[in-house]
Design a protein around this motif. Structure first.
Motif, PDB file in Angstrom:
ATOM      1  N   MET A 111       0.839  -1.201   0.000  1.00 38.39           N
ATOM      2  CA  MET A 111       0.000   0.000   0.000  1.00 38.39           C
ATOM      3  C   MET A 111       0.873   1.250   0.000  1.00 38.39           C
ATOM      4  N   ASP A 112       0.499   2.228  -0.832  1.00 37.34           N
ATOM      5  CA  ASP A 112       1.247   3.470  -0.872  1.00 37.34           C
ATOM      6  C   ASP A 112       1.214   4.148   0.485  1.00 37.34           C
ATOM      7  N   THR A 113       2.313   4.753   0.845  1.00 40.37           N
ATOM      8  CA  THR A 113       2.413   5.415   2.148  1.00 40.37           C
ATOM      9  C   THR A 113       2.252   6.922   2.047  1.00 40.37           C
ATOM     10  N   ILE A 114       2.035   7.425   0.832  1.00 34.64           N
ATOM     11  CA  ILE A 114       1.772   8.851   0.645  1.00 34.64           C
ATOM     12  C   ILE A 114       0.563   8.994  -0.259  1.00 34.64           C
ATOM     13  N   LEU A 115      -0.070  10.148  -0.175  1.00 33.11           N
ATOM     14  CA  LEU A 115      -1.220  10.420  -1.022  1.00 33.11           C
ATOM     15  C   LEU A 115      -0.767  10.768  -2.426  1.00 33.11           C
ATOM     16  N   THR A 116      -1.537  10.338  -3.403  1.00 32.89           N
ATOM     17  CA  THR A 116      -1.236  10.695  -4.784  1.00 32.89           C
ATOM     18  C   THR A 116      -1.668  12.138  -5.042  1.00 32.89           C
ATOM     19  N   ASP A 117      -1.237  12.682  -6.151  1.00 33.67           N
ATOM     20  CA  ASP A 117      -1.640  14.046  -6.496  1.00 33.67           C
ATOM     21  C   ASP A 117      -3.155  14.140  -6.647  1.00 33.67           C
ATOM     22  N   GLU A 118      -3.765  13.102  -7.230  1.00 31.52           N
ATOM     23  CA  GLU A 118      -5.217  13.120  -7.395  1.00 31.52           C
ATOM     24  C   GLU A 118      -5.916  13.085  -6.043  1.00 31.52           C
ATOM     25  N   GLU A 119      -5.384  12.290  -5.122  1.00 33.80           N
ATOM     26  CA  GLU A 119      -5.972  12.228  -3.782  1.00 33.80           C
ATOM     27  C   GLU A 119      -5.800  13.559  -3.055  1.00 33.80           C
ATOM     28  N   MET A 140      -4.643   9.671   5.594  1.00 34.51           N
ATOM     29  CA  MET A 140      -4.045   8.354   5.426  1.00 34.51           C
ATOM     30  C   MET A 140      -4.737   7.322   6.325  1.00 34.51           C
ATOM     31  N   LEU A 141      -5.124   7.737   7.530  1.00 28.18           N
ATOM     32  CA  LEU A 141      -5.852   6.826   8.412  1.00 28.18           C
ATOM     33  C   LEU A 141      -7.204   6.455   7.810  1.00 28.18           C
ATOM     34  N   LEU A 142      -7.853   7.414   7.174  1.00 26.25           N
ATOM     35  CA  LEU A 142      -9.117   7.127   6.501  1.00 26.25           C
ATOM     36  C   LEU A 142      -8.901   6.127   5.360  1.00 26.25           C
ATOM     37  N   ARG A 143      -7.844   6.328   4.604  1.00 31.51           N
ATOM     38  CA  ARG A 143      -7.558   5.425   3.487  1.00 31.51           C
ATOM     39  C   ARG A 143      -7.313   3.999   3.982  1.00 31.51           C
TER      40      ARG A 143
END
Length: 249
Positions: free
Chosen positions: A1-9, A28-31
């Motif tokens: 799982m990605d540990t950072i948000l994407t630009d779109e997110e 990130m906790l929500l994701r």
């Protein structure tokens, strides 16, 4: 799982990222969160809509019913085209269209004492959006036994209520010890917009629980009356004689 948000997110959740109580860590906790919603009807509609929009990573939807035209007055996640379709399929389609980042697990059946433990397994929190006392007691008893938090909501005519249970706080049976006998009288209502009010409050509790923002509505019952547009908060205590939670540490 990605540990950072994407630009779109980052763009999608930009309003959350600007809230100091949520920010990137909260998003990130929500994701990463896994939330099970029991009932895809009046209350489940706004709960699922807002949790999907908020970016909850995995949503489970439990409902054994099919969409009926009489549901559409209040169950706003469903459309006229979905009449006759399972509510879980209809709700899942809406969620995926709203937010493709959300994984949806469908459970197109009703909860029973035999399946409740396996369905609840793997979820961080349960949202009780059921419409009958038997289901509410089943959700409560399973969550207390399994040590899972849950957010309860219910509606009737022009009134609604909400409370949140965390392990160690009052449970549903502390407030309502015995299941009432079912009424044979036709059920009136509810007012179509009422589940939008209570369901939105349930979704807010879920987001706060996941992100650790603010305080939760535990050991208290929130009552809402749409006719007088008034809220009342009743303090409740964990009962030492509760048939379910008294024996749980």
């Amino acid at each position: 799982m990605d540990t950072i948000l994407t630009d779109e997110e980052r763009e999608r959740y930009s309003r959350h990222l600007r809230l100091s109580e949520i920010g990137e860590q909260g998003q990130m906790l929500l994701r990463q969160a896994r939330v099970l919603v029991v009932g895809a009807g009046g209350l489940g509609s706004p709960v699922l809509q807002y949790l999907a929009a908020a970016g909850v990573g995995t949503l489970g939807v439990v409902d054994g019913d099919k969409v009926d035209v009489s549901n559409l007055q209040r169950q706003v996640i469903h459309t006229t085209q979905a009449v006759g379709e399972s509510k879980t399929a209809s709700a899942s389609r809406f969620i995926r269209a709203l937010n493709p980042h959300v994984e949806v697990n469908e459970y197109p059946f009703f909860l029973t004492p035999d399946n409740v433990d396996s369905v609840f397994a793997g979820y961080d929190l349960v949202v009780d959006c059921t419409d009958n006392f038997s289901a509410r007691f089943l959700v409560n008893d399973a969550c207390v036994r399994l040590g899972k938090p849950f957010v309860h909501g219910s509606i009737s005519q022009f009134q609604g209520q909400l409370f949140t249970h965390l392990p160690g706080t009052a449970c549903y049976r502390c407030i309502f010890p015995d299941e009432p006998q079912p009424s044979r009288e036709p059920v009136a209502g509810p007012l179509g917009v009422l589940p939008g009010v209570i369901g939105s409050l349930q979704a807010a509790e879920v987001v706060k629980y996941i992100t650790h923002a603010g305080s939760l509505h535990t050991d208290a019952l929130l009552l809402f009356d749409a006719l007088s547009m008034s809220f009342m908060r009743l303090q409740v205590r964990r009962s030492a004689s509760c048939a379910v939670c008294a024996s749980v540490q």
